[in-house]
Scaffold this active site. Structure first.
Site, short mmCIF file in Angstrom:
data_model
loop_
_atom_site.label_atom_id
_atom_site.label_comp_id
_atom_site.label_asym_id
_atom_site.label_seq_id
_atom_site.Cartn_x
_atom_site.Cartn_y
_atom_site.Cartn_z
N LYS A 129 0.84 -1.19 0.00
CA LYS A 129 0.00 0.00 0.00
C LYS A 129 0.88 1.25 0.00
O LYS A 129 0.70 2.14 -0.81
CB LYS A 129 -0.91 -0.04 1.23
CG LYS A 129 -1.81 1.15 1.36
CD LYS A 129 -2.75 1.00 2.55
CE LYS A 129 -3.46 2.32 2.81
NZ LYS A 129 -4.39 2.24 3.93
N GLU B 165 10.51 -4.56 4.57
CA GLU B 165 10.60 -5.99 4.21
C GLU B 165 10.29 -6.17 2.72
O GLU B 165 10.99 -6.90 2.00
CB GLU B 165 9.60 -6.83 5.03
CG GLU B 165 9.90 -6.92 6.51
CD GLU B 165 9.30 -5.78 7.32
OE1 GLU B 165 8.91 -4.74 6.72
OE2 GLU B 165 9.25 -5.91 8.55
N GLY C 231 -4.84 -1.88 5.03
CA GLY C 231 -4.04 -3.01 4.54
C GLY C 231 -4.71 -4.36 4.82
O GLY C 231 -4.78 -5.24 3.96
N ARG C 232 -5.23 -4.51 6.03
CA ARG C 232 -5.82 -5.81 6.41
C ARG C 232 -7.23 -6.01 5.84
O ARG C 232 -7.87 -7.00 6.10
CB ARG C 232 -5.80 -5.97 7.92
CG ARG C 232 -6.43 -4.81 8.69
CD ARG C 232 -6.06 -4.87 10.16
NE ARG C 232 -6.53 -3.71 10.89
CZ ARG C 232 -5.87 -2.57 11.02
NH1 ARG C 232 -4.71 -2.41 10.41
NH2 ARG C 232 -6.35 -1.58 11.76
N GLU D 139 -4.80 -6.68 14.71
CA GLU D 139 -4.27 -5.37 14.34
C GLU D 139 -5.39 -4.33 14.43
O GLU D 139 -5.13 -3.15 14.66
CB GLU D 139 -3.65 -5.40 12.93
CG GLU D 139 -2.64 -4.29 12.69
CD GLU D 139 -1.88 -4.41 11.38
OE1 GLU D 139 -2.42 -4.03 10.34
OE2 GLU D 139 -0.73 -4.89 11.39
N HIS E 271 -5.67 -33.31 17.81
CA HIS E 271 -4.56 -34.15 18.29
C HIS E 271 -3.42 -33.32 18.82
O HIS E 271 -2.30 -33.81 18.96
CB HIS E 271 -4.10 -35.07 17.15
CG HIS E 271 -5.17 -36.04 16.77
ND1 HIS E 271 -5.32 -37.27 17.39
CD2 HIS E 271 -6.20 -35.94 15.89
CE1 HIS E 271 -6.36 -37.90 16.88
NE2 HIS E 271 -6.92 -37.11 15.97
N LYS F 165 9.49 -0.98 14.27
CA LYS F 165 10.10 -0.63 12.98
C LYS F 165 11.20 0.40 13.18
O LYS F 165 12.29 0.30 12.61
CB LYS F 165 9.04 -0.02 12.05
CG LYS F 165 7.99 -0.94 11.53
CD LYS F 165 7.14 -0.18 10.50
CE LYS F 165 5.85 -0.89 10.19
NZ LYS F 165 4.95 -0.12 9.33
O1 LIG Z 1 1.09 -2.74 2.24
P1 LIG Z 1 2.17 -2.14 3.04
O2 LIG Z 1 2.14 -0.63 3.03
O3 LIG Z 1 3.53 -2.65 2.58
O4 LIG Z 1 1.99 -2.55 4.54
C1 LIG Z 1 2.03 -3.88 4.93
C2 LIG Z 1 1.46 -4.08 6.31
O5 LIG Z 1 2.18 -3.33 7.25
C3 LIG Z 1 1.30 -2.82 8.24
O6 LIG Z 1 1.20 -1.44 8.08
C4 LIG Z 1 1.79 -3.13 9.62
O7 LIG Z 1 3.13 -2.87 9.75
C5 LIG Z 1 -0.02 -3.50 7.96
O8 LIG Z 1 -1.11 -2.81 8.43
C6 LIG Z 1 0.02 -3.66 6.49
O9 LIG Z 1 -0.90 -4.60 6.04
#
Ligand SMILES: O=P(O)(O)OC[C@H]1O[C@](O)(CO)[C@@H](O)[C@@H]1O
Length: 550
Positions: free
Chosen positions: A211, A217, A273-274, A359, A390, A514
């Site tokens: 987003k 990452e 995002g979620r 979240e 199990h 972060k």
């Molecule tokens: O889509 P992006 O901006 O890379 O963010 C990834 C994820 O990181 C977050 O902001 C949490 O760190 C989530 O809410 C989001 O889904």
């Protein structure tokens, strides 16, 4: 829309009434509730779209449900819901509208943000995704060397990974089998390594899903993927256009990374995002199942959106599920909520719900910034049910914790299951029904004794029961049913956030880690700045450096 002037939740008379009612309910057992009402099972079953929801095995009476609905009325759940659907900026800490429901609105709908109808834009992106997906599925999207793309690697994290990765697994039986899909999220290089090691770069397409397009990452993995691709092809930057597309709200950053914005699929800041895998973030899924199935999934979402928006409180499934969670958290001190699907295809479903729920509702200040003194979101956990039986069901059956659980199952196995395996489905579902029965009704000491069990073993073989569960049953796990299920949980989470008076749509709690990681990284690599660390972290960093031979 703020909640200024709202009476604090635990000072409301409706809250006090629930507390008193809880005392009166005491240890009332589900055995008693069922014995007193032979119709309880059918009376406490709702139907929403293709979903049948049995909530009779909950520790509630009709009065409990009435009092819970009164709490929802007193806390303005319906008003906040309507404000969300209208596109008001109910995510106040980020000053944003919350409009994932617009992502599945029909073409002709009108939903405005800042005076602009967002629905045409949503459909324009869906159409662009559809054209692209069709091209890839037909083998007509070729890479730098002219070979058709066959491998699709989604790079993203959190909402930009969990949704498409989960839905791809869920709908695997609908996927085009001559395409390979991989999902890379972890900044641990092992994730990308394992995803690409057996792939031919000439046939590989990377979908960079972010987003913000600033998530460390994702950008790190995308950069490494680009290096892998260009090295493998022995090509320069010009090869990127055919092998990278972006899903983002941030065109500037996409361009900066070197992806042609013509190959960018847009979404908007009013999609959390979620809550985003039904937006452009679902491109990998759309390629896998095809645009038509993807639209069926969106229709499933929309069906439950409309149900949530219009159904009366007594029949409103997300409202009910939300209220039950509030009830157990506040008045039974339940700390967690298990989601236990009886479908192998739902193996990533609970992991997806963890982000959606935790979240969203893992907050401890209300929308005005005051500390809450009531429980908010639970720990959400679970894996496919039979495996759980199990492993950890022992604790649910005989442990000391109250763990409300959702059981999700299907009448039919997927269509293309090997014929020899179809018969196993009844065994799977026999377990599904048996578990909620055992959890609800248990086994009394007398029943154990009647089986001739030695007296000293009776306490060990007794099942107290009275463990609350919801059963969700559908005919089959179709794209539409998946959409219905996700929307059900999205709105359940909404209801709870509204009652707890928290902002379910921000996620400030992920920021601190972060920032600290950014500060620690140079200490690991350069060894400078360790003196600014606390003694524990400094010691650990020193040990790490020494193990790395630095
Ligand atoms: O889509 P992006 O901006 O890379 O963010 C990834 C994820 O990181 C977050 O902001 C949490 O760190 C989530 O809410 C989001 O889904």
């Amino acid at each position: 829309m703020t909640s200024e002037g709202r009476t604090r939740l635990n000072r409301l008379p409706e809250w006090a009434a629930l507390g008193k009612h809880r005392e009166q309910l005491g240890d009332t057992h589900l055995r008693e509730l069922f014995a007193a009402d032979p119709e309880r099972g059918t009376r406490h079953t709702l139907r929403v779209g293709d979903l049948l929801l049995d909530h009779s095995k909950h520790l509630v009476t009709d009065e409990t449900l009435t009092l819970l609905r009164e709490l929802a009325a007193a806390t303005g759940v319906a008003e906040l819901r309507d404000a969300m659907f209208r596109g008001e900026k109910i995510n106040t800490t980020e000053d944003r509208a919350v409009l994932h429901t617009a992502l599945r609105a029909p073409r002709g709908a009108v939903i405005e943000v800042d005076g602009e109808n967002v629905v045409p834009g949503v459909h324009a992106v869906l159409d662009k995704m559809g054209a692209f997906a069709d091209k890839v599925r037909a083998g007509a999207w070729t890479g730098h060397t002219g070979k058709p793309v066959k491998n699709i690697v989604n790079i993203g994290i959190g909402g930009s990974d969990l949704g498409p990765a989960m839905a791809y697994e869920v709908l695997r039986s609908y996927t085009q089998r001559d395409l390979t899909f991989r999902f890379v999220s972890n900044v641990d290089g092992a994730d990308l390594h394992e995803a690409v090691r057996d792939l031919d770069p000439a046939e590989t397409l990377f979908i960079v899903a972010s987003k913000t397009f600033t998530t460390i990452e994702t950008i790190t993995n995308a950069t490494s993927a680009r290096d892998w691709l260009l090295t493998g092809l022995g090509a320069g930057q010009e090869a990127v256009a055919k092998h990278f597309v972006a899903l983002s709200t941030n065109a500037e950053k996409v361009e900066e990374f070197g992806i042609d914005t013509a190959n960018m699929f847009e979404f908007w800041d009013w999609v959390g995002g979620r809550y985003s895998y039904d937006s452009a973030i679902g491109l990998s899924l759309m390629i896998a199942i095809g645009p038509e199935r993807f639209r069926e999934m969106l229709d499933g979402f929309h069906l439950v959106d409309e149900h949530f928006r219009t159904a009366p409180p007594e029949e409103n499934a997300p409202l009910l599920l939300g209220l039950l969670g509030v009830w157990y958290g506040a008045f039974f001190d339940a700390q967690s909520h298990a989601v236990l699907p009886y479908s192998h295809y739902l193996s990533k479903f609970t992991a997806y719900l963890q982000q959606l729920d935790m979240e969203s509702n893992g907050k401890s200040v209300d929308r005005e910034g005051n500390r809450v003194d009531w429980q908010t979101g639970p720990v959400v956990w679970g894996t496919p049910g039979t495996n759980g039986q199990h492993a950890y069901y022992q604790l649910i059956h005989q442990g000391t914790k109250v763990i409300p659980a959702d059981f999700i199952g299907f009448a039919r196995p997927v269509d293309d299951l090997l014929p020899g395996l179809v018969a196993q489905h009844d065994l799977l579902m026999a377990n599904f029904f048996a578990q909620t029965q055992a959890l609800a009704f248990g086994k009394t000491p007398d029943e154990v004794r009647a089986e001739g069990v030695a007296e000293e073993l009776v306490p060990h073989k007794t099942f107290q029961g009275n463990h609350p569960t919801t059963t969700i049953l559908a005919e089959a796990l179709t794209p539409s049913v998946l959409g219905q299920l996700i929307a059900l949980y999205e709105h359940k989470v909404f209801v709870q956030g509204a009652i707890w008076n928290i902002d379910s749509f921000d996620q400030w709690g992920v920021e601190l880690g972060k920032v600290l990681a950014k500060k620690i990284e140079p200490v690991l690599t350069e060894g400078e700045g360790a003196e600014q660390l606390d003694s524990s972290t400094a010691g650990l960093v020193a040990a790490y450096r020494s193990l790395r031979g630095r």
